[in-house]
Motif scaffolding. Sequence first.
Motif, PDB file in Angstrom:
ATOM      1  N   CYS A 111     -46.729  -0.693 -42.989  1.00 53.65           N
ATOM      2  CA  CYS A 111     -47.705   0.258 -42.446  1.00 53.65           C
ATOM      3  C   CYS A 111     -48.890   0.438 -43.404  1.00 53.65           C
ATOM      4  O   CYS A 111     -48.700   0.542 -44.621  1.00 53.65           O
ATOM      5  CB  CYS A 111     -47.062   1.625 -42.230  1.00 53.65           C
ATOM      6  N   ASP A 113     -51.731   2.924 -45.086  1.00 55.42           N
ATOM      7  CA  ASP A 113     -51.505   4.297 -45.543  1.00 55.42           C
ATOM      8  C   ASP A 113     -51.918   5.348 -44.514  1.00 55.42           C
ATOM      9  O   ASP A 113     -51.568   6.515 -44.637  1.00 55.42           O
ATOM     10  CB  ASP A 113     -52.204   4.550 -46.894  1.00 55.42           C
ATOM     11  N   GLN A 146     -44.807   1.484 -46.236  1.00 53.48           N
ATOM     12  CA  GLN A 146     -45.900   0.568 -46.582  1.00 53.48           C
ATOM     13  C   GLN A 146     -45.377  -0.747 -47.139  1.00 53.48           C
ATOM     14  O   GLN A 146     -46.141  -1.674 -47.373  1.00 53.48           O
ATOM     15  CB  GLN A 146     -46.845   1.244 -47.578  1.00 53.48           C
TER      16      GLN A 146
END
Length: 770
Positions: free
Chosen positions: A63, A65, A236
Motif C-alpha cells: 500500500c 502511505d 506498505q
Amino acid sequence: MNDNFKNIVNKDSELVDAIISLMAHSQKSNARRMLLLLNEIIDFYLSKADEDIHFPIVRIPNCPDWAEDVFVEFLVLKLALSYNDKNINKLKALKKTPIMLATNDNRFNNKLIKYRRYVSQICKTEMPLYSYAGKNLLFTPIQVLNASRGNKNEYLSELSCGYNNLDNDSNLTICTEIGQKEIDDIAYDNEPLGESISNLFVIYRNSEQCKSLTKSGIVRAGLDNVKNCFVFEFSQKPQRLYKTRARMISLGHAKFECLATEKEALHNDDFITFTEEESLYLFEKPNIQQHVFIEDDQFYYNGMIGEYVGTCDYPVLERNHLSLCLNEELCNQYLKKAQSGIDGMDAELAFSLGYQQEIANNRIIPEILKFIGDDTRVAFILPHDATKQEKDGLKAVFGIDRKLKFYCLSQLTPKNGKSAIKEKCIVNLTYRGHFTNSIYHKYPNSFDPYILNEGQRILDIAHGLSFNSIHEWDLYEYNKLLCQYTDSLFRKHYAFTLTEPIHPVSAKENYDVEPDETQTRSNSAQTNSITFSDGEKISVLDTELIIYEKDSVIAIEKFSELKEHLKNLNGVKLQKLSALDEVIEEFMEQKSQRANEKVQVLRAYYLSRGRLSKDDEQSDNTIWNILLRKKVESMGAEVVYNELMEPLSDRERISSYAFRSWYSPESKMLLPLVRKTQKRLIEYLDLSLKYLDAMRAIKRATKANSKANNQMIDHFMMDYLFSEITDEMFDEFEESPINESLQIHNIKDLEALVELIKEKIDLKTIATCN
C-alpha cells in the motif's frame, strides 16, 4: 493474474464514482481500483443472509502511505450516505432549512456555509441507496481522520453526528476512543442500542482499542444482531508468505479471537489477502524484482559433481558455491577442490564443470548483464563464506568498467525500514540462506519479494544444474501454501482463486539445516590487532561481529566485511558485539530463576486445588508428568493417547510406545520436543500457559551450551538492536528460540530490553589496525 480480479478492480460503479466525487483526498482517483475492491468485499458480506457472525480480515500489501486515509474517508461516506436512506433524507431536509448565521463569528459562519454547500453537492449526486438495517461502528485512530493538509474531509464528523457518540440517530458512529469496555457499558445500560448494532469496521492497530474487540466480547455484550466485524490492515510492505501466515494467526486467533485455534486460523475462509502481482496491479506499481531459474535435467549433476556435493557437511551451501563458477578460472578452482575431495571420478567431475561453464557463458552471464544494463555500481549477494577467489572471479566477469560490492543474504534484511545495501542494482546469486528448515525461512528468499529501498531493483538467478530438484519441490510447497493462505469465500465467489500447483514427479530430497551464517566466534580466522585513540588494545577475529559507526551510520557486521568495504579503518568507531552479551545473559538468568520460582508457586496452587497430593508436592517429577499419569491410571493409556494426539499433525505426534515415557514416574523429561506438542499437552491437562512458559525457560537453561547461546544472542542483536520493532517483527520474535529464555510477550518489554542493551554500547575510535 486472473481476469476476474481485473474485472472487479476496473469495472464501472455508479456508487464508487459518486463517492469519489465527494471525497477531499488528493489521491482519491489513484485509489479507485482499491476502493472498488474493498467496496465489493464489504457488499459481499453485508448482503449475506446467514445467522453467523463473520470476521472478514482484509490485509492489503504494497500500500502507498495514503491508502488507509483514502479508504477511511470513502468508508465513512459510503456508510453515511448509501447504507440506507436515513441520513440522506436528513441531509435533504437540512438543505431546505435556512442557514442561521452567528453574529461576530465569521469563522463559524464560513464553516457553516461551506458545509451547506457540501450538503447541496451530496444531494445533487446520484447516489445509489441500499436498504440495510442497523447501526455501524467504525473504529479508527483519530490520526487517520485528520489527514494531511489539503487531504482532510472537514465534514466527516457532521455526517456521523460527532465522534464517539454511540447514542445518536445516525446509522454510523465513528469511534476514535471507544473500545469493548465502553460498548459493554453502553449496551448494558441501553439494551435497544446494543441490539441495533449490525456491523463493526476496525482499522487495525496494535492498540488496546483493537485488542479489546473480540468475538467473545461481542457475544458477552449482548450485541446479538452483529453480523460482521471487518478488520482492515494496510501494509506498505510486499506480500510475503511467512508474514501472511503470521498475520492469519495473530489477527484471526490471538488478537480478535474469531478462531479458536491456530490450525483454524490457517484455514480461515474470511481471511482475505492478495498476491504480490495483484497488489502491485491494484496501485499500478511496477515490478522491480525478477526471478530467473535456469532449468536443467541435472544429467551432469547426478552421479557426477553431485557425488562430491553430497559428501559435504552443508550440501545446500555447497550448491551455492558451485553456482558461482561463472568463468574458466572459477570452474578450474572448484574442479581441483572436488577432485581432492572424492577419488576415482576425475573425468566425471571435469564433464560437470565444463557443462557448468557452458551454461554460464550462454545463459547465466548474458541474463545478468542484460539486467545490469548501464549501471556502474552493482551489489552481488553471495554465500556468507564466499572466498576472495570467488569474488575476484566475479569481478573478472562483471567488474569491467563497474564497481562491484559483495554482501550476504542477511544484509538484505531491512533495518529501520531500509536495506543496508545502497547500490540501486542488486544481483542475488544465493538460492538459499541458512536455517533451511526453520518455519520462517523454509522457502528460498527469491520466492517472496524483498523489501528494497526506493529506486532499487533486484535479480534473483539460480542454476538448475545445482538446484533443479530442490527448486521443483520448493516451488510446489510454496505455491501450495500460497493457495491455502489466500483462499477465501470472497475469492471463490468471484472465481479468482489461485491455481493449485502440480505435484512434482521427482522424489523429494532431504537435506540438513544449513550452517549459521553468523558463526562468528570461531578461532580459525585471522586475528587483527586494534589500538584505540585512548591507548586501549584489543584483538578481533575476522569472523567476529562488531558494532561500528562511520559517517553517522551505526551497524553490525563481521570485521572481515568491514575491512573489505572500508580500506582505511582509522577514525572508525568500533566495539565487539560480544561485549553486550552480559546484559542478555543476566536477563536470561533472572528469567530462569523466576521460572523455577513460578513452577513452585504453581505446584503449591495445584496442591491447594486438590489436583496434586502431599507426596506430589515433594516429587522430582514435573507437574504435567504427575497429572498425565493420573489420567492414564483413571482412563487407560490408549484413550489418553488418542485424545491427546488427535488434533496434532503426523509430524507432531509420537508413537504410542514413546508415549509411555511421558507418564513414567522414572521420566526426567522436562517437556516434549515439538513446541506445538508441548502446547497441546499443557492444554489437554488444563494447566496454565504460564506453566508452559516457565518450563520452556527451565528446559532452555538446562540444555543451553555456549555456542548455541552465542549464536542466538548474535541473531537477536542483528535483528533488533538497530531496527524499528514492528508488530510483524514481534510476532516472529515471540516464536523464536531465544524467547524461550527471554520470556517476553509484550512489544514494549522487548523495546525496553533493547534500550537496556544500547546503554552498554561504548564505541571507541580506531587509531591503528594491523
